[in-house]
Design an enzyme around this catalytic site. Structure first.
Site, PDB file in Angstrom:
ATOM      1  N   GLY A  67      80.997 102.863 -21.890  1.00  0.00           N
ATOM      2  CA  GLY A  67      79.857 102.164 -22.745  1.00  0.00           C
ATOM      3  C   GLY A  67      79.936 103.089 -24.109  1.00  0.00           C
ATOM      4  O   GLY A  67      80.219 104.255 -24.027  1.00  0.00           O
ATOM      5  N   GLY A  68      79.443 102.272 -25.227  1.00  0.00           N
ATOM      6  CA  GLY A  68      79.613 102.898 -26.311  1.00  0.00           C
ATOM      7  C   GLY A  68      78.619 104.174 -26.583  1.00  0.00           C
ATOM      8  O   GLY A  68      79.010 105.181 -26.990  1.00  0.00           O
ATOM      9  N   ASP A  79      67.764 104.401 -27.481  1.00  0.00           N
ATOM     10  CA  ASP A  79      67.994 102.943 -27.387  1.00  0.00           C
ATOM     11  C   ASP A  79      66.682 102.151 -26.918  1.00  0.00           C
ATOM     12  O   ASP A  79      65.830 102.652 -26.676  1.00  0.00           O
ATOM     13  CB  ASP A  79      69.221 103.152 -26.547  1.00  0.00           C
ATOM     14  CG  ASP A  79      70.116 101.753 -27.327  1.00  0.00           C
ATOM     15  OD1 ASP A  79      69.789 101.218 -28.416  1.00  0.00           O
ATOM     16  OD2 ASP A  79      71.234 101.357 -26.719  1.00  0.00           O
ATOM     17  N   HIS A 132      70.525 102.285 -30.938  1.00  0.00           N
ATOM     18  CA  HIS A 132      72.037 102.073 -31.110  1.00  0.00           C
ATOM     19  C   HIS A 132      72.369 100.875 -31.598  1.00  0.00           C
ATOM     20  O   HIS A 132      73.358 100.347 -31.722  1.00  0.00           O
ATOM     21  CB  HIS A 132      72.759 102.413 -29.790  1.00  0.00           C
ATOM     22  CG  HIS A 132      72.725 103.939 -29.429  1.00  0.00           C
ATOM     23  ND1 HIS A 132      73.825 104.497 -29.715  1.00  0.00           N
ATOM     24  CD2 HIS A 132      71.791 104.672 -28.904  1.00  0.00           C
ATOM     25  CE1 HIS A 132      73.442 106.040 -29.340  1.00  0.00           C
ATOM     26  NE2 HIS A 132      72.584 106.140 -29.031  1.00  0.00           N
ATOM     27  N   ASP A 147      76.844  93.850 -34.525  1.00  0.00           N
ATOM     28  CA  ASP A 147      76.681  94.941 -33.773  1.00  0.00           C
ATOM     29  C   ASP A 147      76.303  96.279 -34.676  1.00  0.00           C
ATOM     30  O   ASP A 147      76.654  96.206 -35.500  1.00  0.00           O
ATOM     31  CB  ASP A 147      78.564  95.095 -33.409  1.00  0.00           C
ATOM     32  CG  ASP A 147      78.959  95.587 -32.068  1.00  0.00           C
ATOM     33  OD1 ASP A 147      77.936  96.526 -31.717  1.00  0.00           O
ATOM     34  OD2 ASP A 147      79.984  95.770 -31.763  1.00  0.00           O
ATOM     35  N   TYR A 174      32.665 105.748 -51.089  1.00  0.00           N
ATOM     36  CA  TYR A 174      32.301 104.782 -49.800  1.00  0.00           C
ATOM     37  C   TYR A 174      33.557 104.185 -49.327  1.00  0.00           C
ATOM     38  O   TYR A 174      33.527 104.533 -48.046  1.00  0.00           O
ATOM     39  CB  TYR A 174      31.481 103.867 -50.886  1.00  0.00           C
ATOM     40  CG  TYR A 174      30.706 102.646 -49.856  1.00  0.00           C
ATOM     41  CD1 TYR A 174      30.016 102.763 -48.809  1.00  0.00           C
ATOM     42  CD2 TYR A 174      31.465 101.375 -49.784  1.00  0.00           C
ATOM     43  CE1 TYR A 174      29.564 101.818 -48.229  1.00  0.00           C
ATOM     44  CE2 TYR A 174      31.146 100.344 -49.036  1.00  0.00           C
ATOM     45  CZ  TYR A 174      29.862 100.603 -48.156  1.00  0.00           C
ATOM     46  OH  TYR A 174      29.634  99.687 -47.450  1.00  0.00           O
TER      47      TYR A 174
HETATM   48  C1  GDG Z   1      76.581  99.981 -28.357  1.00  0.00           C
HETATM   49  C2  GDG Z   1      76.222  99.431 -29.377  1.00  0.00           C
HETATM   50  C3  GDG Z   1      77.266 100.892 -30.802  1.00  0.00           C
HETATM   51  C4  GDG Z   1      85.469  99.191 -23.771  1.00  0.00           C
HETATM   52  N1  GDG Z   1      86.229  98.895 -23.025  1.00  0.00           N
HETATM   53  C5  GDG Z   1      86.816  99.871 -22.283  1.00  0.00           C
HETATM   54  C6  GDG Z   1      86.226 100.959 -22.767  1.00  0.00           C
HETATM   55  N2  GDG Z   1      85.526 100.709 -23.557  1.00  0.00           N
HETATM   56  C7  GDG Z   1      84.613 101.859 -24.280  1.00  0.00           C
HETATM   57  C8  GDG Z   1      84.991 101.663 -25.995  1.00  0.00           C
HETATM   58  C9  GDG Z   1      83.912 102.025 -26.550  1.00  0.00           C
HETATM   59  C10 GDG Z   1      82.827 101.471 -25.784  1.00  0.00           C
HETATM   60  O1  GDG Z   1      83.271 101.188 -24.496  1.00  0.00           O
HETATM   61  C11 GDG Z   1      82.256 100.288 -26.493  1.00  0.00           C
HETATM   62  O2  GDG Z   1      81.494 100.541 -27.546  1.00  0.00           O
HETATM   63  P1  GDG Z   1      81.062  99.637 -28.686  1.00  0.00           P
HETATM   64  O3  GDG Z   1      80.372 100.507 -29.822  1.00  0.00           O
HETATM   65  O4  GDG Z   1      82.048  98.839 -29.121  1.00  0.00           O
HETATM   66  O5  GDG Z   1      79.980  98.741 -28.258  1.00  0.00           O
HETATM   67  P2  GDG Z   1      78.636  98.685 -26.943  1.00  0.00           P
HETATM   68  O6  GDG Z   1      79.059  98.967 -25.877  1.00  0.00           O
HETATM   69  O7  GDG Z   1      77.859  97.565 -27.254  1.00  0.00           O
HETATM   70  O8  GDG Z   1      77.619  99.879 -27.846  1.00  0.00           O
HETATM   71  C12 GDG Z   1      77.387  99.317 -30.505  1.00  0.00           C
HETATM   72  C13 GDG Z   1      77.300 101.642 -29.638  1.00  0.00           C
HETATM   73  O9  GDG Z   1      76.284 101.453 -28.648  1.00  0.00           O
HETATM   74  C14 GDG Z   1      77.201 103.517 -30.010  1.00  0.00           C
HETATM   75  O10 GDG Z   1      75.986 103.500 -30.832  1.00  0.00           O
HETATM   76  O11 GDG Z   1      78.429 101.289 -31.609  1.00  0.00           O
HETATM   77  O12 GDG Z   1      76.999  98.666 -31.449  1.00  0.00           O
HETATM   78  O13 GDG Z   1      75.976  97.580 -29.017  1.00  0.00           O
HETATM   79  O14 GDG Z   1      83.948 103.609 -26.615  1.00  0.00           O
HETATM   80  O15 GDG Z   1      86.103 102.713 -25.897  1.00  0.00           O
HETATM   81  N3  GDG Z   1      86.753 101.995 -22.179  1.00  0.00           N
HETATM   82  C15 GDG Z   1      87.561 102.223 -21.132  1.00  0.00           C
HETATM   83  N4  GDG Z   1      87.971 100.907 -20.662  1.00  0.00           N
HETATM   84  C16 GDG Z   1      87.792 100.003 -21.205  1.00  0.00           C
HETATM   85  O16 GDG Z   1      88.414  98.765 -20.580  1.00  0.00           O
HETATM   86  N5  GDG Z   1      88.005 103.450 -20.569  1.00  0.00           N
END
Ligand code: GDG
Length: 743
Positions: free
Chosen positions: A36-37, A152, A176, A383, A507
């Protein structure tokens, strides 16, 4: 890198990171890395751990507590191996805290989607309870003065809870997601509690200035707290706010790009997609990511470009997310339908245009796809940042790719050279796909190079370092003014004795809290009781020093044997006297008609404002106006007035929801001066809450006890938080025998 900043400024080298999820999950009794992000970004922070600097992490390890056997062993293992402290959640808590309040009420509103908003009161109760569990966990783990970094929307109440439990901690919060317009955030039934929770932090960070701006506006409108671009002022302290765009975990990508696994996977994919152009998208399957609109654009592109149907492949990786929430299951179904419709319509014997992969791929596969894709299509409807956009760029080592980026992603604030699209404009996105696929190589390189430099340099370590440095400096700063808390010892000066003492009391805002209608701000019983008790003290002379007209003071406080000083010192009525006299009858007031004219113009153009005419001053009141519009017009008015009164003996004051122009030949300080010259007082106390009272505080240098009420910079020596504390102080003085009790 973080170490440097940290060690330089602090003796204690510990950061406690707190996020809903730990970067590992417990599955079948084993620890597995979660994705996750947030996790991707914070991995960079974690890697800098060790050595001089100790990173602890508190979070939920995933799964239900009921399904986790042997919690004690896992807790110990997490602690020993990683410095992690798990907070276990039961099935019921996951439902209410995580799926419910966090993901069904907060997530939709933070992403401008009130139609997906759901709320149940028991979710809120569980949200409070789990935030309190996290507070307990931090309390257990934290040593004196530790830095705590909360992440978050799942933990918006935590900063305040921590502040109450552990005032010694330095608390940062990073959001985030976007912070939406006040008009959307206000839909949440607990909007006020959520903001108060956040304001317990010393520093709150956002990805973009837009989110920070919305947050300030919501705080002003929902809590009445004013702010400037860096700080929100409240009671005796302030919360710093700042913009910290998150970066990618470059170290992780750099390592992967140099690995054999990556090379092999890349070669395999290149071979699999020989002679094909690849358009890639990667995201969680979430309604904020705009997948249906993207599919409409792909359909449109294929419809209008029959010659491309044989050789363009759209790879859509949609990682399953929150499948237990109804809207997500529906979304998945809609996407599957659209994909099969497009493939049915536009597949050829040699090509299937949309490859829909509804699961995560391995990290080296992800890197290989990023590196080989001709185009990345990152088109969220909204986003917070979007790390995928930055990761794609980072993997373009030969600068040969093109990024199509939604202008609604936080990343659009930094990645100026991307092909920007409006994700609601299907035709525009279809056009952008063609534009990106046909872009000439030199232009691609020119666009990609500077963006790549930026994402590689400003990675997650850089981001974390900036945030931590800002938190350290926000909390290392001495308070802007070194104002002390009023103590019992100081008040001893006013204990009964043969010598005369004087109290100069403002006052509004000091003896009485503000009301929208100033006429309704009449003395409350607690104040009347304190004043009656003071009146019995024959060694005390009490002066009410107000901006109000004399008649108001006579009507509401005339029953006491006090001297009443109205209109900031223009007119006064001595104790026992009948009529009001002028303090300075020769004051030059010729400037007044010009100022009145300007004020009338502003009153006419700003709904909810009015002008009050006094004999030595004109006041523009904007308390009932829209708070932002009022503030904005006040600043404009002051600019206008500065020119109008440049050469006359009048001064402008920007007080609480007022702008006032008053004679420089009359002020509260001069009134105090007059009376302390007439009588030789053994002790003098001056107390007030706004800028006009600062003229009284200059007597601090002559030994007066000066007290500012409420927040803000001041020349006073002491501070009390509000009228309630003032009443208590007056009652304490009135009731003094020989020894003072503390306030
Ligand atoms: C929240 C906020 C903000 C995705 N698919 C695979 C995979 N991923 C990894 C990506 C990336 C992450 O997951 C997704 O990050 P995002 O930023 O695009 O989106 P959210 O998960 O919604 O994150 C967002 C973030 O927090 C940070 O502050 O940018 O706006 O919503 O790193 O690489 N990794 C692997 N396989 C996958 O299929 N290994």
């Amino acid at each position: 890198m973080i170490q440097d900043a940290f060690v330089m400024t602090r003796a204690n080298n510990r950061i406690i990171n707190v996020s809903n999820r730990l970067p590992v999950s417990i599955r079948d009794g084993q620890l597995v890395k979660s994705s996750g992000g947030l996790v991707s970004a914070l991995e960079g922070v974690q890697r800098t751990g060790g050595g001089d600097f100790d990173l602890q992490w508190i979070g939920w390890p995933g799964g239900a507590a009921e399904d986790t056997d042997d919690k004690d062993r896992l807790t110990q293992q997490l602690k020993d191996e990683f410095g992690y402290h798990p907070v276990f959640l039961s099935d019921e808590e996951i439902e209410a805290f995580y799926h419910g309040l966090s993901n069904s009420s907060l997530w939709p509103l933070l992403h401008y989607n009130p139609t997906y908003f759901n709320y149940q009161h028991n979710w809120w109760q569980t949200y409070e309870k789990i935030n309190a569990c996290f507070a307990d966990a931090v309390d257990d783990a934290a040593q004196e003065g530790d830095l705590v970094w909360v992440h978050d929307y799942h933990l918006m109440l935590l900063p305040k809870m921590l502040r109450e439990r552990r005032p010694d901690l330095r608390i940062g919060f990073f959001l985030h997601t976007p912070f939406p317009s006040y008009e959307v955030f206000r839909c949440h039934p607990k909007r006020q509690e959520l903001l108060e929770g956040l304001l317990g932090a010393d520093l709150i960070g956002f990805h973009t200035f837009g989110y920070l701006r919305h947050f300030r506006s919501a705080v002003l409108r929902l809590t009445g707290r004013e702010s400037d671009i860096y700080t929100i002022r409240h009671d005796e302290t302030e919360t710093h706010i700042g913009v910290f765009p998150i970066g990618i975990n470059w170290t992780g990508f750099e390592q992967a790009l140099g690995s054999d696994d990556f090379q092999a996977t890349r070669e395999r994919f290149v071979n699999d997609f020989k002679d094909k152009r690849i358009v890639l998208s990667v995201e969680r399957l979430d309604y904020t990511k705009g997948i249906p609109k993207k599919l409409e654009a792909i359909e449109k592109y294929l419809e209008s470009n029959p010659d491309r149907r044989d050789n363009v492949v759209f790879i859509l990786i949609a990682v399953p997310s929150r499948e237990d929430v109804g809207e997500y299951a529906q979304l998945k179904e809609n996407i599957e339908l659209a994909v099969s419709r497009i493939n049915g319509q536009y597949a050829t014997i040699s090509n299937i245009p949309v490859h829909f992969i509804n699961r995560g791929v391995k990290f080296d596969e992800l890197c290989a796809l990023y590196a080989m894709a001709d185009v990345a299509m990152v088109t969220p409807l909204i986003d917070g940042m979007n790390l995928v956009a930055k990761e794609y760029i980072a993997c373009q080592e030969n600068h040969g790719g093109v990024l199509i980026l939604s202008e609604f992603a936080g990343a659009a604030q930094e990645l100026f050279n991307a092909v920007m699209v409006n994700p609601y404009d299907v035709d525009g996105m279809a056009w952008a796909v063609g534009e990106a696929l046909d872009m000439d190589d030199a232009l691609k390189r020119r666009q990609m190079e500077p963006m790549r430099r930026l994402v590689v340099e400003k990675d997650s370590k850089w981001w974390a370092k900036r945030f931590i440095q800002s938190l350290v400096s926000a909390t290392d700063q001495p308070p802007r003014d070194a104002v002390k808390r009023l103590d019992g010892q100081t008040l001893m000066k006013f204990a009964p004795s043969a010598k005369k003492k004087a109290l100069f009391l403002d006052y509004d805002g000091t003896l009485r809290g503000f009301t929208v209608d100033p006429a309704k701000a009449t003395p409350e019983p607690a104040l009347l009781a304190a004043l009656s008790a003071l009146e019995l003290r024959t060694d005390l002379d009490v002066f009410i020093v107000s901006g109000r007209k004399g008649e108001f003071l006579r009507q509401h406080l005339g029953r006491f044997n006090f001297t009443l000083i109205g209109e900031h010192g223009y007119a006064y009525k001595r104790r026992g006297g009948d009529a009001f006299e002028l303090l300075n009858p020769d004051a030059d007031l010729d400037w007044m008609p010009t100022v009145r004219e300007v004020f009338d113009l502003y009153a006419a153009s700003t709904p909810g404002t009015h002008v009050e005419q006094k004999r030595s001053a004109v006041v523009w009141h904007y308390r009932a106006a829209d708070p932002e519009f009022g503030q904005w017009k006040a600043v404009e008015l002051i600019g206008h007035l500065k020119e109008a009164i440049a050469n006359v003996p009048a001064a402008i004051a920007h007080g609480k929801k007022i702008v006032e122009v008053s004679s420089q030949q009359i002020n509260k300080g001069m009134a105090v001066e007059r009376f302390i010259h007439e009588t030789k007082y053994d002790a003098v106390l001056c107390i007030g809450d706004d800028q006009t009272d600062e003229t009284m505080f200059r007597h601090r240098s002559h030994g007066a006890v000066t007290i500012k009420v409420g927040p803000g910079t001041t020349d006073a020596e002491f501070r009390l938080s509000g009228p309630e504390q003032v009443h208590h102080m007056l009652a304490t003085i009135a009731g003094m025998k020989e020894l003072a009790s503390s306030v």
